[in-house]
Motif scaffolding. Sequence first.
Motif, PDB file in Angstrom:
ATOM      1  N   LYS A 172      51.078   4.246  74.724  1.00 44.73           N
ATOM      2  CA  LYS A 172      50.016   3.836  73.804  1.00 44.73           C
ATOM      3  C   LYS A 172      49.445   5.084  73.143  1.00 44.73           C
ATOM      4  O   LYS A 172      49.271   6.117  73.782  1.00 44.73           O
ATOM      5  CB  LYS A 172      48.909   3.113  74.569  1.00 44.73           C
ATOM      6  CG  LYS A 172      49.317   1.786  75.138  1.00 44.73           C
ATOM      7  CD  LYS A 172      48.130   1.118  75.797  1.00 44.73           C
ATOM      8  CE  LYS A 172      48.517  -0.228  76.369  1.00 44.73           C
ATOM      9  NZ  LYS A 172      47.378  -0.899  77.011  1.00 44.73           N
ATOM     10  N   SER A 173      49.157   4.969  71.847  1.00 42.39           N
ATOM     11  CA  SER A 173      48.497   6.057  71.147  1.00 42.39           C
ATOM     12  C   SER A 173      47.799   5.499  69.920  1.00 42.39           C
ATOM     13  O   SER A 173      48.128   4.417  69.445  1.00 42.39           O
ATOM     14  CB  SER A 173      49.503   7.137  70.748  1.00 42.39           C
ATOM     15  OG  SER A 173      50.342   6.671  69.734  1.00 42.39           O
ATOM     16  N   HIS A 174      46.856   6.260  69.394  1.00 46.21           N
ATOM     17  CA  HIS A 174      46.133   5.826  68.201  1.00 46.21           C
ATOM     18  C   HIS A 174      46.988   5.989  66.952  1.00 46.21           C
ATOM     19  O   HIS A 174      46.777   5.305  65.959  1.00 46.21           O
ATOM     20  CB  HIS A 174      44.834   6.611  68.056  1.00 46.21           C
ATOM     21  CG  HIS A 174      43.877   6.358  69.175  1.00 46.21           C
ATOM     22  ND1 HIS A 174      43.266   5.135  69.350  1.00 46.21           N
ATOM     23  CD2 HIS A 174      43.432   7.136  70.192  1.00 46.21           C
ATOM     24  CE1 HIS A 174      42.482   5.183  70.418  1.00 46.21           C
ATOM     25  NE2 HIS A 174      42.565   6.390  70.952  1.00 46.21           N
ATOM     26  N   VAL A 178      52.147   0.048  66.714  1.00 53.00           N
ATOM     27  CA  VAL A 178      53.145  -0.954  67.095  1.00 53.00           C
ATOM     28  C   VAL A 178      52.529  -2.130  67.836  1.00 53.00           C
ATOM     29  O   VAL A 178      53.242  -3.040  68.232  1.00 53.00           O
ATOM     30  CB  VAL A 178      54.256  -0.328  67.958  1.00 53.00           C
ATOM     31  CG1 VAL A 178      55.083   0.627  67.136  1.00 53.00           C
ATOM     32  CG2 VAL A 178      53.686   0.364  69.169  1.00 53.00           C
ATOM     33  N   ARG A 179      51.225  -2.116  68.038  1.00 51.07           N
ATOM     34  CA  ARG A 179      50.574  -3.247  68.685  1.00 51.07           C
ATOM     35  C   ARG A 179      49.609  -3.904  67.708  1.00 51.07           C
ATOM     36  O   ARG A 179      48.943  -3.198  66.970  1.00 51.07           O
ATOM     37  CB  ARG A 179      49.813  -2.783  69.948  1.00 51.07           C
ATOM     38  CG  ARG A 179      50.743  -2.490  71.092  1.00 51.07           C
ATOM     39  CD  ARG A 179      49.952  -2.042  72.297  1.00 51.07           C
ATOM     40  NE  ARG A 179      50.817  -1.912  73.445  1.00 51.07           N
ATOM     41  CZ  ARG A 179      51.536  -0.838  73.709  1.00 51.07           C
ATOM     42  NH1 ARG A 179      51.486   0.187  72.907  1.00 51.07           N
ATOM     43  NH2 ARG A 179      52.294  -0.800  74.773  1.00 51.07           N
ATOM     44  N   PRO A 180      49.496  -5.233  67.716  1.00 46.01           N
ATOM     45  CA  PRO A 180      50.208  -6.188  68.541  1.00 46.01           C
ATOM     46  C   PRO A 180      51.670  -6.339  68.153  1.00 46.01           C
ATOM     47  O   PRO A 180      52.485  -6.751  68.945  1.00 46.01           O
ATOM     48  CB  PRO A 180      49.441  -7.491  68.311  1.00 46.01           C
ATOM     49  CG  PRO A 180      48.842  -7.343  66.965  1.00 46.01           C
ATOM     50  CD  PRO A 180      48.512  -5.898  66.842  1.00 46.01           C
ATOM     51  N   SER A 181      52.037  -6.046  66.917  1.00 39.74           N
ATOM     52  CA  SER A 181      53.442  -6.075  66.528  1.00 39.74           C
ATOM     53  C   SER A 181      53.589  -5.304  65.230  1.00 39.74           C
ATOM     54  O   SER A 181      52.612  -5.038  64.519  1.00 39.74           O
ATOM     55  CB  SER A 181      53.935  -7.511  66.335  1.00 39.74           C
ATOM     56  OG  SER A 181      53.345  -8.089  65.194  1.00 39.74           O
ATOM     57  N   ARG A 183      55.018  -6.433  62.600  1.00 37.58           N
ATOM     58  CA  ARG A 183      54.763  -7.356  61.498  1.00 37.58           C
ATOM     59  C   ARG A 183      53.253  -7.476  61.236  1.00 37.58           C
ATOM     60  O   ARG A 183      52.819  -7.565  60.090  1.00 37.58           O
ATOM     61  CB  ARG A 183      55.351  -8.725  61.838  1.00 37.58           C
ATOM     62  CG  ARG A 183      55.523  -9.609  60.637  1.00 37.58           C
ATOM     63  CD  ARG A 183      56.196 -10.903  61.024  1.00 37.58           C
ATOM     64  NE  ARG A 183      57.529 -10.657  61.527  1.00 37.58           N
ATOM     65  CZ  ARG A 183      58.217 -11.518  62.283  1.00 37.58           C
ATOM     66  NH1 ARG A 183      57.648 -12.654  62.662  1.00 37.58           N
ATOM     67  NH2 ARG A 183      59.428 -11.249  62.676  1.00 37.58           N
ATOM     68  N   ALA A 184      52.462  -7.441  62.290  1.00 40.40           N
ATOM     69  CA  ALA A 184      51.023  -7.537  62.125  1.00 40.40           C
ATOM     70  C   ALA A 184      50.436  -6.287  61.488  1.00 40.40           C
ATOM     71  O   ALA A 184      49.384  -6.334  60.860  1.00 40.40           O
ATOM     72  CB  ALA A 184      50.351  -7.783  63.486  1.00 40.40           C
ATOM     73  N   ARG A 185      51.132  -5.168  61.617  1.00 39.83           N
ATOM     74  CA  ARG A 185      50.657  -3.900  61.065  1.00 39.83           C
ATOM     75  C   ARG A 185      51.357  -3.522  59.756  1.00 39.83           C
ATOM     76  O   ARG A 185      51.449  -2.354  59.416  1.00 39.83           O
ATOM     77  CB  ARG A 185      50.872  -2.781  62.091  1.00 39.83           C
ATOM     78  CG  ARG A 185      50.092  -2.940  63.362  1.00 39.83           C
ATOM     79  CD  ARG A 185      48.645  -2.627  63.145  1.00 39.83           C
ATOM     80  NE  ARG A 185      47.953  -2.500  64.417  1.00 39.83           N
ATOM     81  CZ  ARG A 185      46.749  -1.972  64.528  1.00 39.83           C
ATOM     82  NH1 ARG A 185      46.131  -1.534  63.472  1.00 39.83           N
ATOM     83  NH2 ARG A 185      46.161  -1.913  65.692  1.00 39.83           N
ATOM     84  N   ASN A 186      51.893  -4.505  59.059  1.00 34.86           N
ATOM     85  CA  ASN A 186      52.600  -4.269  57.792  1.00 34.86           C
ATOM     86  C   ASN A 186      53.707  -3.246  57.934  1.00 34.86           C
ATOM     87  O   ASN A 186      53.919  -2.405  57.070  1.00 34.86           O
ATOM     88  CB  ASN A 186      51.611  -3.846  56.695  1.00 34.86           C
ATOM     89  CG  ASN A 186      50.641  -4.941  56.352  1.00 34.86           C
ATOM     90  OD1 ASN A 186      51.028  -6.130  56.342  1.00 34.86           O
ATOM     91  ND2 ASN A 186      49.404  -4.602  56.102  1.00 34.86           N
ATOM     92  N   ARG A 187      54.400  -3.271  59.065  1.00 38.06           N
ATOM     93  CA  ARG A 187      55.551  -2.407  59.338  1.00 38.06           C
ATOM     94  C   ARG A 187      55.221  -0.922  59.240  1.00 38.06           C
ATOM     95  O   ARG A 187      55.995  -0.109  58.732  1.00 38.06           O
ATOM     96  CB  ARG A 187      56.726  -2.749  58.427  1.00 38.06           C
ATOM     97  CG  ARG A 187      57.033  -4.228  58.373  1.00 38.06           C
ATOM     98  CD  ARG A 187      58.513  -4.515  58.468  1.00 38.06           C
ATOM     99  NE  ARG A 187      58.747  -5.939  58.503  1.00 38.06           N
ATOM    100  CZ  ARG A 187      59.029  -6.616  59.591  1.00 38.06           C
ATOM    101  NH1 ARG A 187      59.120  -6.015  60.749  1.00 38.06           N
ATOM    102  NH2 ARG A 187      59.267  -7.902  59.545  1.00 38.06           N
ATOM    103  N   GLN A 188      54.041  -0.548  59.751  1.00 38.61           N
ATOM    104  CA  GLN A 188      53.638   0.846  59.714  1.00 38.61           C
ATOM    105  C   GLN A 188      54.216   1.649  60.871  1.00 38.61           C
ATOM    106  O   GLN A 188      54.316   2.864  60.779  1.00 38.61           O
ATOM    107  CB  GLN A 188      52.106   0.952  59.787  1.00 38.61           C
ATOM    108  CG  GLN A 188      51.392   0.415  58.578  1.00 38.61           C
ATOM    109  CD  GLN A 188      49.893   0.437  58.768  1.00 38.61           C
ATOM    110  OE1 GLN A 188      49.369   1.262  59.502  1.00 38.61           O
ATOM    111  NE2 GLN A 188      49.207  -0.494  58.140  1.00 38.61           N
ATOM    112  N   GLY A 189      54.567   0.995  61.966  1.00 43.37           N
ATOM    113  CA  GLY A 189      55.029   1.694  63.150  1.00 43.37           C
ATOM    114  C   GLY A 189      56.448   2.173  63.043  1.00 43.37           C
ATOM    115  O   GLY A 189      57.157   1.895  62.076  1.00 43.37           O
ATOM    116  N   LYS A 190      56.868   2.899  64.053  1.00 44.93           N
ATOM    117  CA  LYS A 190      58.224   3.452  64.164  1.00 44.93           C
ATOM    118  C   LYS A 190      58.543   4.324  62.973  1.00 44.93           C
ATOM    119  O   LYS A 190      59.476   4.165  62.270  1.00 44.93           O
ATOM    120  CB  LYS A 190      59.246   2.342  64.350  1.00 44.93           C
ATOM    121  CG  LYS A 190      59.108   1.662  65.691  1.00 44.93           C
ATOM    122  CD  LYS A 190      60.219   0.727  65.983  1.00 44.93           C
ATOM    123  CE  LYS A 190      61.414   1.505  66.455  1.00 44.93           C
ATOM    124  NZ  LYS A 190      62.486   0.681  66.924  1.00 44.93           N
TER     125      LYS A 190
END
Length: 190
Positions: A172-174, A178-181, A183-190
């Motif tokens: 986990k990090s700020h 990637v949480r909750p998913s 898709r929920a974060r407009n594909r900002q993760g990874k």
Amino acid sequence: MTKGMYHYMRQAWREPNIELLRQRMIDWRASEAVVKLEKPIRLDKARSLGYKAKKGFVIARVRIERGGRKKSRPKKGRRSKRLTIRKTLKMNYQWVAEQRAANKFHNLEVLNSYKIGKDGIYYFYEVILVDPDKPEIKSDRTTSWITSPSQKGRVFRGLTSSGKKSRGLRKKSHEQKVRPSLRARNRQGK
């Protein structure tokens, strides 16, 4: 302190017999891509990931081609959007192997998997699958959780260990969104 059998099995796999493993991989290359096995080749690893030698547990060996998931370039006419030769999957090879095993055995759920070897062309994985309809699985309190409806199709939803790793859920990090998913974060993760 005396060590158990599984300790020595783990030690043997840290420096395996190269000639024996090479001969096995020659046979694995000649066989089908997804093969059901009688018993796991790495018993210590399978046991640590939840495998039990009882009815309802199935081991499958999966062969995955290495390299960036490319296909040959089309020779006939296409619009430029369809001329792509590279398929970028945000999945690791182990997760892809688990999904292929689940597609082969529709009535089974994927419990976990582990790598057993690689050569210049392929990765080889063993996937542990469980039959949730078996009474032996339902009555065992350590495995009955996989029979619940929420675990149906768990490998395709990224709920296995390699799926969670590929989704970036190991830490986990700020900064990592990637949480909750994704898709929920407009594909900002990874």
